[in-house]
Structure formats: structure tokens, C-alpha cells
Enzyme design. Structure first.
Site: not given
Length: 353
Positions: A132, A191, A214
Site C-alpha cells: 500500500c 493502510h 487509493d
């Protein structure tokens, strides 16, 4: 109404700054690592333009794609798809297996320039490997290079709500044995995603400002791995019916953890308990002008345990056609049990997505 304006100092930070900090770890120990975005290094602009030209949107309709490149909402969504390599030979290929043979361990990267250059030099084939923070860091580089103010966000105890019911569901049989149900719901130690600052002409001025993007491939949106832009204001106010991917982002910071029993004979589920405060803690970003951590949790939700926070959660569930609190009767159908999959339902993964 929110004033759509960044100060000169903020613009310098979120567009011009080439070095940053990524916050990682867990709620008990937040760590930080440095990252070189390098958005003004030689050839990076050309590579960023190549990312756009290699996108599925451009390949499908070049003229329309180019005509929409003045819209940061459109650009952000396209780039959130192209920074991961899942659908479209994008920039980085994700790997959470712990085996990084044939590539580079995600934790070994410390800058975006090498990754972007490798992508170009390999004939625009995905670079191995990322997780991530790598996806978010590369997206920061690309967006800043193209003049879109962008920052990194780290969320601790971050939920992955696979079935869009705004809860992380854990199932046990009547003897107390865990069951591999829940549709893939999980909670990650942390995250990392992005916020970019722009107007939302599609939603109206009330939703201008920070927009969540994202690039980590988690769930498909409109058929491909992309996420956002979701208005930060919409997330805080529970307006999960607005574009784009608002339910998924809302759950990341404010899902409830619900424990269920499942009767194998009758195939009925019964809620045992609901934990409302653990998801979405210490949501963090780098301070303007320093390497300090700034807690932005209150930008995403009202204070945990407050009446307002519960009202917003119930509002969000209602907008998705769910009843308040525990899942509705219509939801109390067992999700498919995959005996070959890991039992990750409601678990904490010791690695970020």
C-alpha cells in the site's frame, strides 16, 4: 460551505515538496520512513504522461480521454487504476505473500523515481513488487508532477469491507469454532492512501476540498482496480451514496466489528456482539513544513462513542439499504464458505495492503 483554498505554504508542501514521510506500524507503535517522490527529476513528467497514454481509458477512446485531462477528478481516478498493474500493465504489481523472488521486496523501496524508470525501461510492464505505501507514494509523485495537490494518509486498524455492509463480520459455529465466512472482510494493522485537493463539479461545492484516492488493488470499481475520488466531507457526513467508492472508504475508517454465530443445521446467523470503536485510529499525515505526524482522524469521522458518530453510521447504513446496527434479516444468509481460503474474516493482518 468549505472555502476551496490552500495557503501558499500548503501548496508548496502538497505540490512542490519532493521528500516525505510515510507512517506505518500499528496502533501501539507508529513508525515512519522517508520517501523521495522526485516528481521534478529528469524524465518523470514524460513517464507520467506515458502512464496516461497507456491507460485503458486512453486506449478505449483517445480523443475523449485527452479532452478530459483538465478534470482532476477524472485524472485521479484513471491514475488510481494505472499505478497498480492488475488490469492494465500499470506501474506496480502488488505482492503480500512474503516471497519476493523475481522482484524487489516492497520494504526495500525508498523512492518513486527508480520505480517509474524501471516501468518505462521494462517496456511499460509492471514493476515487482509493491504494497500500500508503495502504491500511495508513486501516486503522490504522479499527481504532484501533474500539479494536483496531494498528500499521504495512513490509517491504523484499517478495515477491508468486501461486501459493502459497513461491518467486519466474524463467524463462529455453536461450539465456538471460527468459520471461514465473512466474504473476505479483514482488518489491517495499517493502510496508506492519498488525498488530493480539488473541486467536485459533479457533487457540488459542499464536497470540494480533499478527495480520497487509493491505488492499492483491493476491490474492483466499475470492473477494474481503482478507488476514488471519494469526497472527505462526504465520508465524514455518511453520504456514502455519492461517487466514487464512498462505502468502501467509509468502512475503512468507521466499520463496526460484529461477531456472529452460525447454525450449520438451520443455516441461520445470530449476532453476539458489536465493537464500534477499534476501526480507524490515529489516521495520520505529514505536517506541513516538518516531518511531524498530524492526526486527521477527526476529518474522517466524528468522535468515537459520540451520539453524532453513531447517527452518521446509521445514516450511512440506511443509504445503502441496511438497517441500523446489526445486519438486517435479509443479510442473515450465510456467505459462501471457501474451505481452501485462509480464515481472514475479521482478523488483523500483520502487513499493510
Amino acid at each position: 460551505m468549505m472555502c476551496l483554498c490552500l495557503t501558499a505554504t500548503e501548496r508548496k508542501e502538497y505540490v512542490m515538496e519532493e521528500f516525505g514521510i510515510v507512517f506505518t506500524g500499528n496502533v501501539n507503535r507508529i513508525s515512519k520512513m522517508g520517501w523521495n517522490y522526485g516528481q521534478f527529476q529528469g524524465d518523470i513528467l514524460n513517464i507520467c504522461l506515458s502512464i496516461l497514454d497507456k491507460s485503458l481509458s486512453y486506449r478505449k477512446d483517445p480523443a475523449t480521454d485527452v479532452s478530459r485531462r483538465n478534470d482532476p477528478k477524472y485524472m485521479g481516478r484513471v491514475l488510481s487504476a494505472m499505478v497498480n498493474g492488475n488490469d492494465d500493465n500499470g506501474v506496480v504489481l502488488g505482492n503480500w505473500s512474503g516471497n519476493y523472488s523475481g522482484g524487489t521486496s516492497p520494504s526495500s523501496w525508498n523512492g518513486s523515481v527508480e520505480i517509474l524508470q524501471k516501468w518505462k525501461d521494462a517496456g511499460f510492464k509492471p514493476v515487482k513488487y509493491g504494497q500500500c505505501w508503495v502504491f500511495a507514494s508513486v501516486l503522490t509523485t504522479v499527481l504532484r508532477c501533474l500539479g494536483i495537490p496531494t498528500r499521504m494518509i495512513s490509517n491504523f486498524n484499517s478495515a477491508h469491507d468486501a461486501d459493502k455492509n459497513l461491518s467486519v463480520d466474524v463467524y463462529y459455529d455453536e461450539s465456538g469454532n471460527p468459520l471461514n465466512m465473512g466474504g473476505g472482510d479483514s482488518i489491517w494493522n495499517f493502510h496508506v492512501w492519498n488525498e488530493s485537493w480539488f473541486t467536485r463539479s459533479d457533487l457540488g461545492p459542499s464536497y470540494n476540498g480533499w478527495q480520497i484516492l487509493d491505488a492499492t488493488p483491493q476491490e474492483r470499481s466499475e470492473g477494474i482496480y481503482q478507488c476514488g475520488p471519494a469526497s472527505l466531507i462526504a465520508i465524514k457526513e455518511g453520504d456514502v451514496d455519492l461517487d466514487y467508492d464512498s462505502p468502501f472508504v467509509f468502512a475503512e475508517v468507521n466499520a463496526d466489528r460484529i461477531t456472529w454465530t452460525y447454525n450449520i443445521r438451520t443455516r441461520e446467523t445470530k449476532p453476539i456482539s458489536s465493537e464500534t470503536k477499534s476501526v480507524g485510529q490515529f489516521t495520520s499525515t505529514k505536517a506541513v513544513g516538518s516531518y511531524a505526524r498530524v492526526d486527521v482522524t477527526n476529518n474522517y469521522k466524528y468522535e468515537e462513542g459520540s451520539r453524532k458518530e453513531r447517527e452518521i453510521y446509521e445514516k450511512a447504513r440506511t443509504k445503502l439499504g441496511r438497517v441500523h446496527g446489526f445486519s438486517s434479516t435479509s443479510e442473515k444468509r450465510p456467505k459462501n464458505i471457501d474451505q481452501n481460503a485462509m480464515n481472514i474474516s475479521g482478523s488483523s493482518r500483520w502487513m499493510a495492503p
